[in-house]
Structure formats: structure tokens, C-alpha cells
Write an enzyme that holds these catalytic residues in place. Structure first.
Site, mmCIF file in Angstrom:
data_model
loop_
_atom_site.group_PDB
_atom_site.id
_atom_site.type_symbol
_atom_site.label_atom_id
_atom_site.label_comp_id
_atom_site.label_asym_id
_atom_site.label_seq_id
_atom_site.Cartn_x
_atom_site.Cartn_y
_atom_site.Cartn_z
ATOM 1 N N GLU A 1 46.823 56.136 34.867
ATOM 2 C CA GLU A 1 46.060 56.796 35.929
ATOM 3 C C GLU A 1 46.931 57.490 36.965
ATOM 4 O OE1 GLU A 1 44.338 54.047 39.213
ATOM 5 O OE2 GLU A 1 44.124 52.962 37.365
ATOM 6 N N ARG B 1 42.707 35.220 44.036
ATOM 7 C CA ARG B 1 41.629 35.453 45.009
ATOM 8 C C ARG B 1 40.413 36.117 44.366
ATOM 9 N NH1 ARG B 1 46.394 36.759 48.999
ATOM 10 N NH2 ARG B 1 46.907 38.108 47.270
ATOM 11 N N ARG C 1 44.747 46.261 36.653
ATOM 12 C CA ARG C 1 45.626 47.426 36.489
ATOM 13 C C ARG C 1 45.586 47.841 35.023
ATOM 14 N NH1 ARG C 1 45.129 47.863 40.962
ATOM 15 N NH2 ARG C 1 46.618 47.985 42.672
ATOM 16 N N HIS D 1 38.961 53.875 39.561
ATOM 17 C CA HIS D 1 39.672 52.930 40.451
ATOM 18 C C HIS D 1 38.892 52.798 41.765
ATOM 19 C CE1 HIS D 1 43.832 51.031 41.259
ATOM 20 N NE2 HIS D 1 42.929 50.470 42.027
HETATM 21 P P1 NAI Z 1 46.102 37.155 43.438
HETATM 22 O O1 NAI Z 1 47.583 37.272 43.603
HETATM 23 O O2 NAI Z 1 45.312 36.378 44.432
HETATM 24 O O3 NAI Z 1 45.779 36.517 41.994
HETATM 25 C C1 NAI Z 1 46.412 36.919 40.823
HETATM 26 C C2 NAI Z 1 46.414 35.753 39.863
HETATM 27 O O4 NAI Z 1 47.001 36.195 38.648
HETATM 28 C C3 NAI Z 1 47.254 34.565 40.366
HETATM 29 O O5 NAI Z 1 46.509 33.365 40.267
HETATM 30 C C4 NAI Z 1 48.448 34.565 39.444
HETATM 31 O O6 NAI Z 1 48.981 33.258 39.196
HETATM 32 C C5 NAI Z 1 47.855 35.174 38.187
HETATM 33 N N1 NAI Z 1 48.868 35.660 37.263
HETATM 34 C C6 NAI Z 1 50.110 36.124 37.533
HETATM 35 N N2 NAI Z 1 50.753 36.425 36.401
HETATM 36 C C7 NAI Z 1 49.895 36.141 35.403
HETATM 37 C C8 NAI Z 1 49.993 36.219 33.987
HETATM 38 N N3 NAI Z 1 51.115 36.636 33.380
HETATM 39 N N4 NAI Z 1 48.923 35.841 33.262
HETATM 40 C C9 NAI Z 1 47.797 35.396 33.871
HETATM 41 N N5 NAI Z 1 47.664 35.300 35.189
HETATM 42 C C10 NAI Z 1 48.702 35.662 35.945
HETATM 43 O O7 NAI Z 1 45.583 38.646 43.298
HETATM 44 P P2 NAI Z 1 44.105 39.199 43.551
HETATM 45 O O8 NAI Z 1 43.922 39.484 44.998
HETATM 46 O O9 NAI Z 1 43.148 38.299 42.875
HETATM 47 O O10 NAI Z 1 44.177 40.611 42.798
HETATM 48 C C11 NAI Z 1 44.411 40.690 41.389
HETATM 49 C C12 NAI Z 1 44.722 42.132 41.040
HETATM 50 O O11 NAI Z 1 43.562 42.928 41.191
HETATM 51 C C13 NAI Z 1 45.755 42.820 41.972
HETATM 52 O O12 NAI Z 1 47.076 42.515 41.586
HETATM 53 C C14 NAI Z 1 45.438 44.276 41.792
HETATM 54 O O13 NAI Z 1 46.242 44.835 40.783
HETATM 55 C C15 NAI Z 1 43.970 44.284 41.348
HETATM 56 N N6 NAI Z 1 43.119 44.956 42.331
HETATM 57 C C16 NAI Z 1 42.351 46.025 41.914
HETATM 58 C C17 NAI Z 1 41.547 46.708 42.799
HETATM 59 C C18 NAI Z 1 40.689 47.868 42.368
HETATM 60 O O14 NAI Z 1 40.182 48.614 43.226
HETATM 61 N N7 NAI Z 1 40.455 48.065 41.084
HETATM 62 C C19 NAI Z 1 41.521 46.330 44.221
HETATM 63 C C20 NAI Z 1 42.323 45.162 44.557
HETATM 64 C C21 NAI Z 1 43.113 44.520 43.624
#
Ligand code: NAI
Length: 329
Positions: free
Chosen positions: A271, A161, A242, A296
Site C-alpha cells: 500500500e 490491545r 498490516r 486503511h
Molecule cells: P499491541 O502491541 O497492543 O498488540 C500486538 C500483539 O501482537 C501483542 O500481544 C504481541 O505480543 C503480538 N505479537 C507480536 N509478534 C507476534 C507474532 N510474531 N505472532 C503473533 N503475535 C505477535 O498492538 P495493537 O494496538 O493491538 O495493534 C496491532 C496492530 O494493528 C498494530 O501494530 C498496527 O499495525 C495495526 N493497526 C492498524 C490500524 C488500521 O487503521 N488498519 C490502526 C491501528 C493499528
């Protein structure tokens, strides 16, 4: 007569508005959920004595370890006001039969916008320029020459996403996109005119790499001492996903050696251990001149906050009605 009591930790960061929104909420009232707020975070050193609530609401800044769960015998449900849930010991919760719900989506654009805020801060030396004017009281441009994003290659690790929004934004800037994901979205790649590569090939061709994958055992130190050297000399690394997806020591060494041009970091490997304002665990990165570090904060917009609250309310109501939703598996 209320059937449930929910306590939210560290909600005060958004002032009284968020608290009032939850207190006044008709859905929670109808479901018989009383709402209270605890000052500060929840972790092993900050567990309220004699807690009598069954619904626990926490943000990413709390650390809900097995020890904490054991000290809260009354809790029956945990609702985290975040997408990530690595601050909760899921095994300890499962052992007590406590379901855990998260907010699967609330800020895809929000986090992607922040990644670009870090990218632009680095590419246009915004922090140095601000310090020049405000601290040095000089209105000069020497040493502040940056680089265009147009024509550069953005490597996007994780095209879920948030990654998809980052790709749309990159295209808006006239960038070429190279992507890596364990699950490829070929239709989106065609629509947005970008290509998928193996991680090593992405690292080798990207001027900037931005990480949008989740933290999993398979993504622990995905960028590490073995592969960071594949990055272009002078390239930039941006991590809003992360911290532990990047090996801190390898990143520090690459920055110190000048192999990388800089880094934008909203997340740190250690963190969750740094709650008491102890910055020692950042490996000295925050002090480096070519690092822009934020606490963060990528998710933190007003619009995203209310989307988080709305989903959290729905999660708690679903639990109260006996059918928890958005469960973390
Ligand atoms: P999402 O689940 O929609 O997308 C994650 C993507 O990473 C998926 O397409 C998945 O196939 C891929 N993925 C999984 N394992 C992988 C690997 N080994 N190598 C490469 N790609 C891989 O998640 P979304 O909503 O895009 O969020 C991503 C991350 O962002 C979250 O898991 C969270 O840790 C982080 N995040 C950080 C925030 C912040 O305030 N800094 C706020 C919200 C999310």
C-alpha cells in the site's frame, strides 16, 4: 515568540476541524509551537522546497524514507499520528538524531469494531446485498444467504490491545475464540474463556481468522503459501493490521482456488507504493467478488481522530520541553 514550527501533512482529510483544533491548542501555544498544514502527503515526490520546520507531523499515508529525511535538513522531531511507524525510516532518523514519537493507543475498540464490520460484510454479504438493491434495482434474496457468527470459531492472531477488544466482541456474538500470540495473556484467556494455540492449530480450526499483530520481521508473511492451506476450506481471512503480514500471492491463489471463502482487507502488502491511485499492487484482490477491501480506514472515526490529536499534541509539547515521549524504539 515561537520556538518551534510544526507542519502536518494531509490533515485536510478531516476537514478544517482538525486543523482548527491544532491551531487553537493552548498547550502548543504555551510550548511555543507554531502550527502549519501542508496539502497532501509527504513522500519522495512531494517534499516542500525550502522547508524550514523542525517538527514533522505525518499520518500512515506519508512515506518518510531516508531520501525524504535527507531533503528536510531542518527537522528535529517526527511525530506520527498513528500507532504503526513502518512508513518512517527509523535508521535514517536515528542517524540524524531525530526522535520519532507515535500514538501507542487511540483506537483499540475502533479497529476491532472495523474488523467486525469486515467480518459481518463477508458473513452477511452486505456489499452484494447493497449492490442488488442499489445497482441491480432488485429487492430479492437469491444468492445472498450468509452464515451465523454464533457458534463459529474466530482465530485471533495477536492478543494485544486491539486483539483483546476483538475477543470481547466475538464473545458478544457467541463465538468460540482460538488465539495465537508470542506472548500469551493467560489471565485474560481465563477471564474471557478462550484458549491459545500454535498458529498452525489456530488456522486449522478457525472459521474466520482476524489478524491483530504488528508488522515486524518476525510477522512478515506470517500467513504464507506454506501455511494458508492449513485453513479450513471456505474459511475467511480478515486483515486490519498490516498488509505484509499476509503473502498476497498466497492469499490470491487460495481465493481463486476456492480454498478460502473470502477475505476482508483494510491493509495491503504494497500500500505504501500505491499513493498515486495505482491499484496494480493489490494483486487483483480488490476486483474479486469475495473480497471486501477498504483503504486503511479501520482507525478512522471521529472519536479516534481526536484521541490521536491529543496524544500528538502531548508528544510535540514533550519534545519542545526537551523530554520526548512515546518514543518509537
Ligand atoms: P499491541 O502491541 O497492543 O498488540 C500486538 C500483539 O501482537 C501483542 O500481544 C504481541 O505480543 C503480538 N505479537 C507480536 N509478534 C507476534 C507474532 N510474531 N505472532 C503473533 N503475535 C505477535 O498492538 P495493537 O494496538 O493491538 O495493534 C496491532 C496492530 O494493528 C498494530 O501494530 C498496527 O499495525 C495495526 N493497526 C492498524 C490500524 C488500521 O487503521 N488498519 C490502526 C491501528 C493499528
Amino acid at each position: 515568540m515561537n520556538k518551534h514550527k510544526a507542519v502536518f501533512f494531509n490533515c485536510g482529510r478531516w476537514g478544517e476541524e482538525g486543523e482548527a483544533y491544532l491551531r487553537r491548542n493552548e498547550k502548543l501555544k504555551t510550548a511555543g509551537v507554531e502550527v502549519e498544514f501542508a496539502d497532501g502527503i509527504l513522500d519522495k515526490d512531494h517534499v516542500p522546497a525550502g522547508a524550514d520546520f523542525d517538527v514533522l507531523g505525518v499520518f500512515m499515508d506519508s512515506a518518510v524514507s531516508a531520501e525524504v529525511i535527507a531533503k528536510l535538513p531542518s527537522i528535529r522531531f517526527i511525530s506520527t499520528l498513528s500507532t504503526g511507524y513502518d512508513h518512517i525510516d527509523l535508521a535514517a532518523a536515528a542517524a540524524r538524531g531525530i526522535p520519532v514519537s507515535s500514538v501507542p493507543a487511540y483506537g483499540e475498540n475502533t479497529v476491532a469494531e472495523f474488523a467486525f464490520a469486515l467480518i459481518l460484510a463477508l458473513s452477511r454479504k452486505i456489499c452484494e446485498a447493497r449492490a442488488r438493491v442499489r445497482d441491480e434495482k432488485r429487492f430479492t434474496t437469491d444468492g445472498l444467504c450468509g452464515f451465523d457468527l454464533a457458534g463459529k470459531t474466530l482465530g485471533v492472531v495477536g492478543t494485544g490491545r486491539i486483539g483483546k477488544h476483538a475477543i470481547r466482541m466475538a464473545k458478544g456474538f457467541g463465538m468460540t475464540v482460538a488465539a495465537y500470540d508470542v506472548y500469551r495473556d493467560d489471565a485474560f484467556a481465563k477471564e474471557m474463556d478462550f484458549r491459545y494455540f500454535e498458529l498452525a492449530d489456530l488456522l486449522a480450526q478457525s472459521d474466520i481468522v482476524t489478524i491483530h499483530a504488528p508488522y515486524l520481521p518476525s510477522t512478515h508473511h506470517l500467513i504464507n503459501a506454506q501455511n494458508i492451506g492449513l485453513m479450513k476450506r471456505g474459511a475467511y481471512l480478515v486483515n486490519t493490521a498490516r498488509g505484509a503480514i499476509v503473502e498476497t500471492a498466497a492469499l490470491r491463489a487460495a481465493l481463486q482456488a476456492g480454498a478460502l471463502g473470502g477475505a476482508g482487507l483494510d491493509v495491503l502488502e504494497e500500500e505504501t507504493e500505491m499513493k498515486a491511485g495505482d491499484m496494480a499492487a493489490d494483486g487483483g484482490l480488490a476486483a474479486m467478488p469475495n473480497v471486501v477491501m477498504t483503504p486503511h480506514n479501520a482507525f478512522n472515526t471521529r472519536e479516534a481522530f481526536f484521541r490521536i490529536l491529543d496524544t500528538t499534541i502531548d508528544n510535540i509539547v514533550a519534545f519542545a520541553e526537551g523530554a520526548p515521549a512515546n518514543l518509537v524504539k
